[in-house]
Design an enzyme around this catalytic site. Structure first.
Site, PDB file in Angstrom:
ATOM      1  N   SER A 156      15.289  20.946  52.829  1.00 28.82           N
ATOM      2  CA  SER A 156      16.293  19.943  52.489  1.00 28.82           C
ATOM      3  C   SER A 156      15.703  18.522  52.580  1.00 28.82           C
ATOM      4  O   SER A 156      14.757  18.199  51.866  1.00 28.82           O
ATOM      5  CB  SER A 156      17.515  20.116  53.387  1.00 28.82           C
ATOM      6  OG  SER A 156      18.635  19.410  52.903  1.00 28.82           O
ATOM      7  N   ASP A 250      23.622  25.746  44.899  1.00 30.77           N
ATOM      8  CA  ASP A 250      23.239  24.520  45.595  1.00 30.77           C
ATOM      9  C   ASP A 250      23.029  23.434  44.544  1.00 30.77           C
ATOM     10  O   ASP A 250      22.254  23.638  43.599  1.00 30.77           O
ATOM     11  CB  ASP A 250      21.943  24.780  46.377  1.00 30.77           C
ATOM     12  CG  ASP A 250      21.433  23.584  47.163  1.00 30.77           C
ATOM     13  OD1 ASP A 250      21.959  22.474  46.989  1.00 30.77           O
ATOM     14  OD2 ASP A 250      20.484  23.764  47.943  1.00 30.77           O
ATOM     15  N   HIS A 280      22.834  26.371  50.200  1.00 30.31           N
ATOM     16  CA  HIS A 280      22.066  25.410  50.974  1.00 30.31           C
ATOM     17  C   HIS A 280      22.218  25.712  52.476  1.00 30.31           C
ATOM     18  O   HIS A 280      23.307  26.036  52.947  1.00 30.31           O
ATOM     19  CB  HIS A 280      22.572  23.996  50.690  1.00 30.31           C
ATOM     20  CG  HIS A 280      21.633  22.935  51.126  1.00 30.31           C
ATOM     21  ND1 HIS A 280      20.573  22.518  50.356  1.00 30.31           N
ATOM     22  CD2 HIS A 280      21.576  22.195  52.269  1.00 30.31           C
ATOM     23  CE1 HIS A 280      19.913  21.569  50.988  1.00 30.31           C
ATOM     24  NE2 HIS A 280      20.491  21.360  52.160  1.00 30.31           N
TER      25      HIS A 280
END
Length: 313
Positions: A156, A250, A280
């Site tokens: 991320s 996502d 995610h």
């Protein structure tokens, strides 16, 4: 409207529900202090412990502006063939050495590599480029400390930082030998692709992404800064061999796809894999969701191969 009941399996829904019970979808409406408390509690809830033989040492790097806390993971009886610098996720405002503690320990245990987790500074107290500066300080420290090859990895927000470091160090005499990015946010076009199709995905929405972007920059328009948005770069040549693993459900998935395509177009090595039906943050589901378990094995294998100088894709 995307029908997630058809894309996401029962195991993954159970993970989503468990996550939402710890970290409600409206958490971004809380104060930063409250968000961090909620996030830290969630990470403790999912903590899976260390593999046998893995130990950790928490210390700090002396950097020009301040000391950067790090945690070094080692596997007993194993001389590491490579070193992994790991940058944690958390939207640039959450997380630290504890949030991804077990992920790093497992990465160490399964590769045998020494893993160094970087506790970079967080927004809003420390706006961009504070996190990037800490990451660069960690890279320079690692090149001085280790003779082994260095692999960059992150999920991320951490994937964003790893990519930025790769781009900044491609001329370095000890440039990284590879990078593995897990559902990274790389500053792609928010008017197309997964940003549109999965704007309301479970676990991460476009509203969340706008919040994190504004917090990181203090609301300033920093369009075009490649240390902030690696996809803003005009040159993708000479980047290290790259593996990008994204989640289908996502909004950030298209970033990984675009990044891989641009590296290949520039003559480099890159492989992008989208995990069907995953969301995610699925690294926390690696022990409870079959798809996430298989993906984590893919991630571990990619780190291991790149550390050995192998390209198998």
């Amino acid at each position: 409207m995307t029908d997630y009941t058809k894309l996401i399996d029962a195991e993954t829904w159970a993970f989503i529900e468990r996550t939402n019970a710890c970290y409600p979808p409206d958490t971004i409406d809380y104060t930063i202090v409250q968000q961090r408390e909620i996030y830290d509690r969630m990470c403790r809830e999912f903590f899976a412990g260390y593999p046998e033989g893995v130990s950790a040492e928490t210390t700090a790097i002396t950097a020009p502006a301040h000391d950067v806390p790090i945690r070094i993971y080692r596997l007993a009886g194993k001389a590491p063939e490579a070193v992994v610098l790991y940058f944690h996720g958390g939207g640039f405002i959450l997380g630290g050495l504890d949030s991804h503690d077990d992920v790093c320990a497992e990465l160490c245990g399964r590769t045998g590599y020494e893993v160094v987790s970087i506790d970079y500074r967080l927004a809003p107290e420390h706006r961009h480029p504070a996190a990037f500066d800490d990451a660069m300080a960690a890279f320079e420290w690692a090149t001085a400390k280790y003779s082994q090859p260095i692999v960059l990895a992150g999920d991320s927000a951490g994937g964003n930082i790893a990519a930025a470091v790769s781009q900044a160090t491609r001329g370095h005499k000890r440039r990284p030998v590879g990078q593995v990015l897990v559902y990274p946010g790389l500053g792609g076009d928010r008017a197309r692709g997964s940003y549109v199709v999965h704007a309301e995905a479970p676990m991460l929405t476009m509203r969340d992404l706008e919040f994190y972007k504004d917090i990181r920059t203090g609301g300033e328009d920093r369009t075009g800064e490649i240390t902030l948005s690696p996809l803003a770069d005009a040159d993708f040549a000479n980047l290290p061999p790259t593996v990008v693993v994204t989640a289908e459900c996502d909004p950030l998935s298209s970033d990984g796809e675009a990044y891989g395509e641009r590296i290949v177009a520039a003559g480099g090595k890159a492989f992008w894999h989208e995990e069907p039906g995953l969301v995610h943050g699925y690294l926390r589901a690696r022990h409870t969701v079959g798809r996430a378990r298989a993906s984590f094995t893919r991630i571990v294998d990619a780190v291991a191969a790149l550390g050995r100088g192998e390209w198998v894709w």
